[in-house]
Design an enzyme around this catalytic site. Structure first.
Site, PDB file in Angstrom:
ATOM      1  N   GLY A  13      38.878  31.762  45.758  1.00 18.84           N
ATOM      2  CA  GLY A  13      38.834  32.282  46.867  1.00 18.84           C
ATOM      3  C   GLY A  13      40.794  32.216  47.025  1.00 18.84           C
ATOM      4  O   GLY A  13      41.241  32.976  46.006  1.00 18.84           O
ATOM      5  N   SER A  14      41.377  32.349  47.601  1.00 13.44           N
ATOM      6  CA  SER A  14      43.251  32.877  47.789  1.00 13.44           C
ATOM      7  C   SER A  14      43.876  31.931  46.924  1.00 13.44           C
ATOM      8  O   SER A  14      44.958  32.735  46.578  1.00 13.44           O
ATOM      9  CB  SER A  14      43.844  31.917  49.608  1.00 13.44           C
ATOM     10  OG  SER A  14      42.880  32.819  49.984  1.00 13.44           O
ATOM     11  N   THR A  15      43.830  31.164  45.479  1.00 12.60           N
ATOM     12  CA  THR A  15      44.010  31.253  44.335  1.00 12.60           C
ATOM     13  C   THR A  15      44.487  32.551  43.519  1.00 12.60           C
ATOM     14  O   THR A  15      44.879  32.188  42.840  1.00 12.60           O
ATOM     15  CB  THR A  15      43.606  29.830  43.702  1.00 12.60           C
ATOM     16  OG1 THR A  15      41.936  29.966  43.283  1.00 12.60           O
ATOM     17  CG2 THR A  15      43.461  28.883  44.615  1.00 12.60           C
ATOM     18  N   MET A  16      43.026  33.353  44.368  1.00 13.75           N
ATOM     19  CA  MET A  16      43.286  34.909  43.176  1.00 13.75           C
ATOM     20  C   MET A  16      43.951  35.500  43.808  1.00 13.75           C
ATOM     21  O   MET A  16      44.010  36.447  42.410  1.00 13.75           O
ATOM     22  CB  MET A  16      41.540  34.629  42.961  1.00 13.75           C
ATOM     23  CG  MET A  16      40.732  34.175  42.552  1.00 13.75           C
ATOM     24  SD  MET A  16      40.999  34.121  40.507  1.00 13.75           S
ATOM     25  CE  MET A  16      41.982  33.055  40.204  1.00 13.75           C
TER      26      MET A  16
END
Length: 574
Positions: free
Chosen positions: A295-298
């Site tokens: 998810g948004s950790t990318m």
């Protein structure tokens, strides 16, 4: 005419008897010398071999399995001497009253008799494996015929469930069957020796003859784990599970400069010292084997692709109005209309619209290239059994929505360890480390440069901004230290697609930002209630782990630069 007394014996008869007896004794003596002294026709060797076949036996001398310790020498797995009790069923079955033996073994007499019945016709059966020596000696003191004991070693794990999923365990015979016990079984397992002994007619050992081959102990294994940090993470993960109602979770911490795994815990847990009633799946080291969509950790990795393109800087402004964007038939919304945001604030606010616009302009290739360079889709290379490589798709044709969702972490999978390794690139100044579960000597760090140090420093400042008061990761802050990271909240996938009410909460971060000492990733699977997101569920766990780790590593309080000031220094102020 006088007669000779009837009882008189003529001398020649007496001499004849004595001669015959002497000849017989000489013949016997000669035969003994022939058989036991002379090697003619293998006489002595034959008798010796026959005697040895009936009375001499060879026994195995168990070998001590090597220690497993943490980086500071604290034991994680040790072998303790025990005694296994066994019997000759053919001899023991002839005992009239087995009650005292059954009572000493703490089993019903009927069960012992039934076991003897099952082993009828055989000459060996175990009565109890790995008994405490004092208890075994008490049972052997009953002197039941056919009952004997043999020295063995049993594996004991001082840290119990705290390190169980990482260290693994052995089976009853001392062979590694899970975790690092399995991965390094050849290294840890010693080589058994051999000795000879003499047994009596009842099969009891009466005297050792000598050692044929000495047992060689296994070699010790020193892990990179710091047991103090391992205990801290275990406690914080259990606390997080209780607070959020998550079904599972994991935390992993890497040394930012060496790539060593400093701590790695998972939930559910199990105790390797007592595996009765073991729950399936509890032995799995989820930080290594389980994968999820990050998810948004990318998004910080997508930021790297934008900065490397030369078309963007961290202060480049992107208009995210009206708070949503359509890609094909899919509408991607933000929580609200953020209006114009710098690229740094897009990461801080985790704006889907902002990242989507960047991804549409960059195209898939540069984003995919960054993901691949940061180790996604590749096994970390620790040698741990079941280590996952995750999936970084590389299909020949991509739909536009697939290219966009890749940029914010959907459509690919990674393990917690892979995510921590990727963030180590930012912490180390651009080096993708070779992860190690074993302690490394100073200067032994190996890795590959995959990012320019200047870009890594810019991204670190942006990640520090994510912990600003109005940003998604503000609950990750640690008093007295500058920390940075990124939140993630991912929908779980079900049989019919993404599930609206089930999530994975993530936080990937580092501390202290100005000179990172470690990277920590927190993953909570299916947290319940309203606080299910990465910022609400996972970020506070990171804060508590980071606070304890900074104390344990003796890192003094450093930079007083606020997250907002860090964004301004990076050129990302609004």
């Amino acid at each position: 005419m006088s007669r000779r007394p009837a009882s008189a014996v003529t001398p020649w008869r007496l001499y004849l008897v004595f001669g015959l007896l002497l000849a017989m004794f000489a013949a016997l003596l000669g035969r003994v010398i022939y058989l036991q002294v002379l090697e003619v026709d293998g006489g002595r060797a034959f008798l010796q071999s026959q005697g040895a076949a009936r009375a001499v036996r060879t026994a195995e001398i168990p070998a001590y399995r090597g220690l497993i310790t943490d980086r500071r020498g604290e034991p994680l797995a040790v072998s303790t001497p025990v005694i296994s009790l066994f019997a000759d069923p053919a001899v023991l079955a002839g005992v009239d009253d087995l009650g005292p033996l059954a009572a000493a073994l703490d089993m019903p007499r009927e069960e012992l008799e039934a076991r003897l019945g099952r082993y009828a016709g055989k000459r060996f059966m175990y009565l109890r494996r790995h008994a405490v020596p004092a208890e075994a000696r008490r049972i052997l003191a009953l002197r039941f015929p056919g009952v004997r004991g043999a020295r063995e070693y049993r594996r004991f794990y001082p840290a119990g469930e705290v390190a169980g999923q990482l260290v693994g365990f052995t089976n009853t015979d001392g062979k590694g069957i899970a975790g690092l016990e399995l991965a390094y079984d050849d290294w840890l397992r010693g080589v058994a020796g051999k000795k000879q002994y003499i047994k009596d007619m009842k099969g009891e050992a009466i005297r050792d003859i000598g050692v044929i081959e000495e047992a060689r102990p296994g070699r010790n294994l020193q892990l990179s784990i710091d047991l103090r940090l391992q205990y801290l993470q275990h406690a914080e993960l259990q606390r997080a599970i209780a607070l959020t109602g998550a079904r599972a979770g994991s935390i992993v911490t890497l040394d930012a400069h060496t790539g060593e795994v400093l701590a790695m815990v998972s939930h559910p847990v199990y105790n390797p010292n007592n595996r009765e009633g073991l729950v399936p799946g509890s032995t799995r080291n989820r930080a290594m084997t389980d994968v999820f969509e990050p998810g948004s950790t990318m998004k910080p990795l997508t930021l790297v692709a934008a900065l490397e393109s030369g078309r963007y800087a961290v202060d480049t402004v992107v208009d995210t109005s009206p708070g949503r964007i359509r890609v094909g038939r899919k509408v991607l919304p933000d929580p609200r209309d953020y209006g114009e945001l710098t690229l740094a604030r897009i990461i801080a606010k985790s704006s889907q619209v902002g990242i989507t616009k960047v991804a549409l302009e960059l195209g898939r290739e540069p984003i995919w290239d960054v993901f691949q360079r940061f180790g996604l889709g590749q096994p970390p290379g620790t040698g741990f059994p079941g280590e996952s490589a995750g999936v970084l798709p590389n299909r020949p044709r991509w739909r536009q929505i697939e290219e966009v969702t890749l940029a914010f972490g959907y459509g690919l999978t990674a393990s917690p360890l892979q995510l921590a390794r990727a963030y180590s690139v930012f912490a180390s100044g651009g080096i993708l480390p070779q992860v190690s579960l074993l302690r490394r000597d100073p200067g032994e760090f190996t890795g590959e440069r995959v990012l320019q140090p200047s870009i890594a420093a810019e991204v670190r400042d942006v990640l520090h901004g994510v912990t600003a008061e109005d940003a998604t990761g503000h609950l990750a802050r640690v008093d007295g230290y500058a920390v940075g990271g990124k939140t993630g909240t991912v929908h779980k996938v079900g049989a019919s697609g993404y599930l609206d009410s089930q999530y994975v909460a993530l936080f990937a971060g580092m501390a202290p930002v100005e000179d990172p000492r470690f990277v920590t990733v927190v993953v909570l699977d299916r947290p319940q209630g309203d606080r299910y997101g990465g910022g609400a569920a996972a970020a506070p766990v990171f804060a508590r782990v980071a606070r304890g780790a900074l104390r344990l590593l003796n890192v003094p309080p450093g930079s007083t630069v606020s997250p907002a000031e860090a964004l301004a220094m990076a050129g990302g102020g609004e």
